[in-house]
Design a protein around this motif. Structure first.
Motif, PDB file in Angstrom:
ATOM      1  N   THR A  79       0.842  -1.201   0.000  1.00  0.00           N
ATOM      2  CA  THR A  79       0.000   0.000   0.000  1.00  0.00           C
ATOM      3  C   THR A  79       0.877   1.251   0.000  1.00  0.00           C
ATOM      4  OG1 THR A  79      -0.070   0.155   2.417  1.00  0.00           O
ATOM      5  CG2 THR A  79      -1.730  -1.252   1.344  1.00  0.00           C
ATOM      6  N   ASP A  80       0.254   2.402  -0.238  1.00  0.00           N
ATOM      7  CA  ASP A  80       1.000   3.661  -0.202  1.00  0.00           C
ATOM      8  C   ASP A  80       1.601   3.903   1.177  1.00  0.00           C
ATOM      9  OD1 ASP A  80       0.538   4.164  -2.826  1.00  0.00           O
ATOM     10  OD2 ASP A  80      -0.960   5.737  -2.521  1.00  0.00           O
ATOM     11  N   VAL A  81       0.858   3.513   2.226  1.00  0.00           N
ATOM     12  CA  VAL A  81       1.366   3.696   3.593  1.00  0.00           C
ATOM     13  C   VAL A  81       2.630   2.864   3.795  1.00  0.00           C
ATOM     14  CG1 VAL A  81       0.892   3.337   6.045  1.00  0.00           C
ATOM     15  CG2 VAL A  81      -0.894   4.255   4.542  1.00  0.00           C
ATOM     16  N   GLU A  82       2.608   1.604   3.317  1.00  0.00           N
ATOM     17  CA  GLU A  82       3.791   0.751   3.442  1.00  0.00           C
ATOM     18  C   GLU A  82       4.952   1.301   2.623  1.00  0.00           C
ATOM     19  OE1 GLU A  82       2.296  -3.781   4.052  1.00  0.00           O
ATOM     20  OE2 GLU A  82       1.619  -2.797   2.216  1.00  0.00           O
ATOM     21  N   THR A  91       5.224  11.684  -4.146  1.00  0.00           N
ATOM     22  CA  THR A  91       3.757  11.756  -4.174  1.00  0.00           C
ATOM     23  C   THR A  91       3.150  10.551  -4.883  1.00  0.00           C
ATOM     24  OG1 THR A  91       3.874  13.075  -6.194  1.00  0.00           O
ATOM     25  CG2 THR A  91       3.761  14.270  -4.101  1.00  0.00           C
ATOM     26  N   ASN A  92       3.976   9.811  -5.654  1.00  0.00           N
ATOM     27  CA  ASN A  92       3.484   8.636  -6.386  1.00  0.00           C
ATOM     28  C   ASN A  92       4.508   7.501  -6.248  1.00  0.00           C
ATOM     29  OD1 ASN A  92       3.182   6.768  -8.783  1.00  0.00           O
ATOM     30  ND2 ASN A  92       1.411   8.102  -9.112  1.00  0.00           N
ATOM     31  N   TYR A  93       3.991   6.338  -5.850  1.00  0.00           N
ATOM     32  CA  TYR A  93       4.880   5.199  -5.597  1.00  0.00           C
ATOM     33  C   TYR A  93       4.738   4.081  -6.626  1.00  0.00           C
ATOM     34  CZ  TYR A  93       5.786   7.115  -0.935  1.00  0.00           C
ATOM     35  OH  TYR A  93       6.172   7.916   0.102  1.00  0.00           O
ATOM     36  N   ASP A  94       4.040   4.353  -7.734  1.00  0.00           N
ATOM     37  CA  ASP A  94       3.743   3.273  -8.681  1.00  0.00           C
ATOM     38  C   ASP A  94       5.005   2.579  -9.189  1.00  0.00           C
ATOM     39  OD1 ASP A  94       1.113   3.781  -8.345  1.00  0.00           O
ATOM     40  OD2 ASP A  94       0.829   4.867 -10.235  1.00  0.00           O
ATOM     41  N   ARG A  95       6.013   3.345  -9.588  1.00  0.00           N
ATOM     42  CA  ARG A  95       7.245   2.759 -10.123  1.00  0.00           C
ATOM     43  C   ARG A  95       7.986   1.954  -9.054  1.00  0.00           C
ATOM     44  NH1 ARG A  95      12.492   4.480 -10.199  1.00  0.00           N
ATOM     45  NH2 ARG A  95      13.827   3.713 -11.897  1.00  0.00           N
ATOM     46  N   ASP A  96       8.136   2.558  -7.862  1.00  0.00           N
ATOM     47  CA  ASP A  96       8.830   1.869  -6.770  1.00  0.00           C
ATOM     48  C   ASP A  96       8.057   0.639  -6.298  1.00  0.00           C
ATOM     49  OD1 ASP A  96      10.829   3.739  -6.856  1.00  0.00           O
ATOM     50  OD2 ASP A  96      10.000   4.975  -5.246  1.00  0.00           O
ATOM     51  N   ARG A  97       6.718   0.743  -6.314  1.00  0.00           N
ATOM     52  CA  ARG A  97       5.894  -0.385  -5.881  1.00  0.00           C
ATOM     53  C   ARG A  97       6.096  -1.576  -6.816  1.00  0.00           C
ATOM     54  NH1 ARG A  97       1.329   1.429  -3.611  1.00  0.00           N
ATOM     55  NH2 ARG A  97       0.913   2.709  -5.463  1.00  0.00           N
ATOM     56  N   LYS A  98       6.149  -1.295  -8.121  1.00  0.00           N
ATOM     57  CA  LYS A  98       6.354  -2.363  -9.097  1.00  0.00           C
ATOM     58  C   LYS A  98       7.695  -3.057  -8.872  1.00  0.00           C
ATOM     59  CE  LYS A  98       6.437  -3.253 -14.079  1.00  0.00           C
ATOM     60  NZ  LYS A  98       6.366  -2.647 -15.433  1.00  0.00           N
TER      61      LYS A  98
END
Length: 711
Positions: free
Chosen positions: A194-197, A672-679
Motif C-alpha cells: 500500500t502507499d502507507v507501506e 507523491t506517487n509510488y507506482d514505479r517503486d511499488r512495481k
C-alpha cells in the motif's frame, strides 16, 4: 492420425523421458491415496516417513525410486549407477513426493483442483502446455491434431496398456504442474504494498538522524566478576528454549581396519591387463573385447579433442605413432587403463581450445555507455594479461562474469569451429597457442587466451580398464583383525581397552543425522548410519565388523540424541558464556538507568559512568552504523522515531549499552506517487513469496523422514 500413431509407436520412450524429466512426480489428485497405508500414528515409525501425522507407504516411494533408477540407467546408457547418483535420486524423489503431499494438503483446503476441461485445454487448447506441444504434435507438420488427440483421450480405457501408462504419466504431469501454477498465482497475487507501506519503506531507507550518545561497553566488565547461578541458567534456558531444539542424531566412535588393495594385488592386476595386450591387438571385435575383459569404453565413432576425461591420456592418444598402437597401461582412479588406438583421420572441421575472461554490460538504460564501460574494464585486464608472468587463470577466476568457466580459470575446453559467437571464433581461428586477444560480442567483451593449437585430428580408440581389487588374502587379513578386535570389545569399557592394546586410533563422529550420505573419513557409510539408528542400538552398543568401501569398521555408540530439546544439563556448558553476556547487559543498563535518574545531561551521565559523550551523523533504520562503535541495529532502531533533544532510556545493544539524544533530524520529502517503486518492490519480493509459502507448508506438515530404515 499421425499424432496417435506417434503416441502408439513411441509411448515407451516417451514414458521414459517423462520419468527422467520428472524423476517420478506424484500427482496430487491422481496418486495421493496410494502414498498412505494403514499404519497407526504411534511414535514408532511404520512407514518410510510421516506427514500430517500419516505414515507414507514404503512401497509407493520404492516404486517411484526404482522407476527413476531405470530412467537414470537409460541416461547412463547402461553404465553403472553410482552411489552418489542413487543418493541424489533418493533425495529428489523424496523432496518431490513430500512437496506434492504438502501442496496437495493445502490445495484440498483451498479447493484447488484440475478439471477434465482443463486437461483438454492444456492438450488441445489455444495455448497448449509446452510438453503437450512437444509430444502430441504431428512430427511432420509440428501441429497438434486436435481431433485425433481428443479421440485418443476419450477412448483411453480401450487403449493398449502401454498407451494407458503413457497417458497416466502425462496426465499426472499436467495435473501436478497446473495445481502448482494455481497455487503460485494465488501466492504471488497477494504480493502488494500500500502507499502507507511504501512511505514507511521510503522513510526507513532515507530518513537519518544525528545523535550524541554515551556508551558503556560490555567488555569493561570481567567475566570472573559475573556469577552465574543454576537459576540464571534455567531462566535463560526457558526464555531461549527454541534455540535448543535439536534433530534426531547420534554420536559414535569407530576403529577401522584397512581393506585396500595390497602391493601384490596391484601387481596381479597389472599382470592380468598386460596379458590381454596381444589378444586385444588381434581381436576383430574391439567393443565386445572391452566389455568382456574389464570395464571401459569403446566408440565406433571418430572422436575429437576433448572426448577423453584424462588430459594426460588424451595427449598420448592424439600423439600416437601408428594405428593399432597401444598406450599404457596408465594407473588412475585405482585402475589400470590400456588404450588401443584403432584408427585416425583428419576431420573436415577444426577444433580449438581457449580460456577467456568475460565482462558483461550492466544492463543500464544507456546501452552504448554500458558496453563502453565493459570494454574499458576488459581492456585493462587485457593489458595486464599481456605482461610477462601474468597469471591468466587467476585473473579469470577473480574477474570473469562467465560463471561456468571462471571457476576453471576461464578454461572453455575444446570446441569445434562455429561453437562460439563469430567475433570469438574469428579471434581463435586466426591465432596460435599463447596469443591473447580482446573482442566484443553480444555477451560482452572477452579477453581470450588461446591455450592449444587448432587441430582437425580425430581418433577411434578402445579403452580397457582393469580395476585393482582387493585379493582374498588381503581381505581375510583385514576381516580377521576386525573379528579379533570385536571378540575383545564386548562393551564400552573393553572397547576402549582393546583399542589401546591393539594400538588403534578411535575416531569420533558427532551429531550424525539419519539420512546423512557422507561422513568425513568414510566413503558411502550408509551401513554404519543404519546401525546407529536401529531401535536395538543403545548407548554403549558395539557393532559387528561392517564393510565400508575400503575398510572394515567396528563402532561404539556414545550418545543418542532423539528429536526434541537439548536437556538443560547438557546445554549448560555452552550456555554459561551467553548467560554472562545477558547479565553484563543488564548490569550496565541498570548502571546507566541509575545515572540517568540522578543527572539531567549527557555530560553528567558520562561522568557518572566513567565514559564520554560521542557523536554520530547519518544514523538511520537501514543504516545502523554508529561512528566509533560500528554496526548497532538495536541503537539505530531506538534512534529512529525519537524526538529532538530528549535523553533516551538505556538501550542494550550488541556490544554495549547506551543513552542518547537526537540533535538533528535530516528532513526528507517522500514522493507523491509510488507506482514505479511499488512495481520494483513487488518484483523483488515475488520470488521469495513462493519459497516462504512452501517453507511454511513444510513446517505445518511436521515431516518425518525414515528412509534410513530402508535405504
Amino acid at each position: 492420425m499421425a499424432t496417435i500413431g506417434k503416441i502408439r509407436q513411441r509411448s515407451g520412450w516417451v514414458i521414459g523421458f517423462i520419468g527422467i524429466a520428472m524423476l517420478g512426480f506424484i500427482a496430487t489428485d491422481l496418486l495421493r491415496n496410494k502414498l498412505f497405508f494403514n499404519g497407526n500414528s504411534s511414535s514408532a515409525p511404520k512407514g518410510i516417513g510421516r506427514i500430517y501425522g500419516e505414515d507414507i507407504d514404503p512401497q509407493a516411494f520404492k516404486d517411484e525410486y526404482e522407476q527413476a533408477l531405470k530412467n537414470q540407467s537409460m541416461q547412463n546408457k547402461g553404465a553403472e549407477i553410482t552411489i552418489e547418483q542413487q543418493n541424489q535420486i533418493s533425495d529428489q524423489i523424496w523432496a518431490q513426493l513430500t512437496d506434492e503431499l504438502e501442496l496437495g494438503h493445502e490445495a484440498d483446503k483451498l479447493g484447488l483442483g484440475v478439471t477434465g476441461e482443463e486437461i483438454f485445454d492444456l492438450c488441445i487448447g489455444p495455448n497448449p502446455d509446452a510438453l503437450a506441444q512437444q509430444y502430441l504434435s504431428d512430427p511432420k507438420t509440428k501441429q497438434i491434431d486436435k481431433r485425433g488427440v481428443k479421440n485418443f483421450i476419450e477412448n483411453i480405457q480401450s487403449a493398449k496398456p502401454e498407451q494407458q501408462e503413457f497417458w497416466r504419466s502425462f496426465e499426472t504431469y499436467l495435473v501436478n504442474d497446473r495445481i502448482k501454477a494455481k497455487y503460485k498465482a494465488m501466492i504471488t497475487a497477494s504480493d502488494y504494498f500500500t502507499d502507507v507501506e511504501m512511505e514507511d519503506n521510503y522513510i526507513a531507507k532515507n530518513k537519518t538522524y544525528d545523535i550524541q550518545f554515551v556508551p558503556v561497553m560490555y567488555n569493561t566488565i570481567e567475566d570472573s566478576t559475573v556469577q552465574v547461578t543454576d537459576k540464571d541458567m534455567k531462566d535463560y534456558y526457558e526464555k531461549h528454549k527454541e534455540e535448543y531444539k535439536r534433530e534426531n542424531s547420534r554420536t559414535l566412535e569407530y576403529v577401522s581396519f584397512d581393506d585396500r588393495p595390497s602391493h601384490n594385488d596391484t601387481l596381479e592386476t597389472l599382470k592380468s591387463i598386460m596379458a590381454l595386450r596381444e589378444p586385444f591387438k588381434n581381436t576383430k571385435d574391439d567393443s565386445s573385447f572391452v566389455v568382456l575383459n574389464g570395464t571401459g569404453s569403446y566408440s565406433n565413432k571418430f572422436q575429437p579433442r576433448g572426448s577423453f576425461d584424462d588430459p594426460r591420456m588424451e595427449d598420448s592418444i592424439f600423439n600416437y605413432k601408428k594405428d593399432g598402437d597401444f598406450i599404457g597401461p596408465y594407473y588412475r582412479d585405482s585402475a589400470f587403463n590400456l588404450i588401443k588406438v584403432i584408427e585416425h583421420k583428419e576431420d573436415s572441421v577444426y577444433y580449438y581450445r581457449a580460456s577467456h575472461i568475460l565482462i558483461k554490460p550492466a544492463n543500464d538504460p544507456d546501452k552504448k555507455k554500458d558496453s563502453t564501460d565493459a570494454y574499458e574494464k576488459a581492456k585493462k585486464l587485457y593489458e595486464e594479461a599481456l605482461k610477462p608472468g601474468a597469471d591468466f587463470a587467476k585473473m579469470a577466476t577473480e574477474n570473469s562474469q562467465d560463471d561456468g568457466s571462471a571457476s576453471k580459470g576461464g578454461d572453455l575446453g575444446w570446441f569445434r569451429d562455429g561453437a562460439m559467437v563469430k567475433p570469438f571464433m574469428d579471434a581463435v581461428k586466426n591465432g596460435e597457442k599463447g596469443h591473447i586477444y580482446i573482442v566484443s560480442s553480444k555477451f560482452g567483451t572477452h579477453v581470450i587466451k588461446i591455450t592449444e593449437n587448432k587441430t582437425n585430428k580425430v581418433v577411434k580408440a578402445g579403452i580397457l580398464i582393469k580395476p585393482v581389487l582387493v585379493g582374498a588374502e588381503t581381505n581375510d587379513k583385514a576381516y580377521g583383525l576386525a573379528i579379533s578386535f570385536r571378540t575383545k570389545a564386548q562393551d564400552a569399557n573393553t572397547y576402549d581397552e582393546a583399542s589401546k592394546s591393539m594400538h588403534l586410533t578411535k575416531r569420533l563422529l558427532e551429531k550424525i543425522k539419519p539420512n546423512q550420505h557422507e561422513i568425513n573419513g568414510l566413503i558411502h557409510p550408509r551401513e554404519l548410519i543404519r546401525w546407529a539408528f536401529k531401535d536395538d542400538t543403545k548407548e554403549g552398543s558395539i557393532s559387528d565388523p561392517m564393510r565400508i568401501t575400503d575398510r572394515y569398521v567396528v563402532a561404539k555408540m556414545v550418545h543418542i540424541m532423539p528429536d526434541g530439546y537439548t536437556p538443560l544439563e547438557e546445554a549448560k556448558a555452552d550456555m554459561k558464556k551467553l548467560v554472562q553476556e545477558e547479565k553484563k547487559k543488564q548490569i550496565i543498563a541498570d548502571k546507566l538507568k541509575d545515572a540517568l535518574e540522578k543527572n539531567k545531561s549527557l555530560e553528567a551521565i558520562a561522568t557518572a559512568v566513567k565514559s564520554s559523550v560521542n557523536t554520530s551523523q547519518g544514523v538511520g533504520f537501514e543504516i545502523p552504523n554508529i561512528q566509533t562503535i560500528g554496526m548497532e541495529p538495536p541503537l539505530a532502531g531506538a534512534v529512529f522515531g525519537s524526538k529532538l533533544n530528549e535523553i533516551s532510556q538505556p538501550v542494550k545493544g550488541n556490544t554495549g549499552a547506551y543513552v542518547f539524544k537526537v540533535t538533528h533530524i535530516n528532513a526528507i520529502k517522500p514522493p507523491t506517487n509510488y507506482d514505479r517503486d511499488r512495481k520494483m518492490q513487488i518484483e523483488q519480493t515475488r520470488n521469495n513469496l513462493e519459497i516462504d509459502a512452501m517453507s511454511a507448508l513444510k513446517k505445518l506438515a511436521d515431516l518425518k523422514d525414515f528412509r534410513y530404515l530402508y535405504y
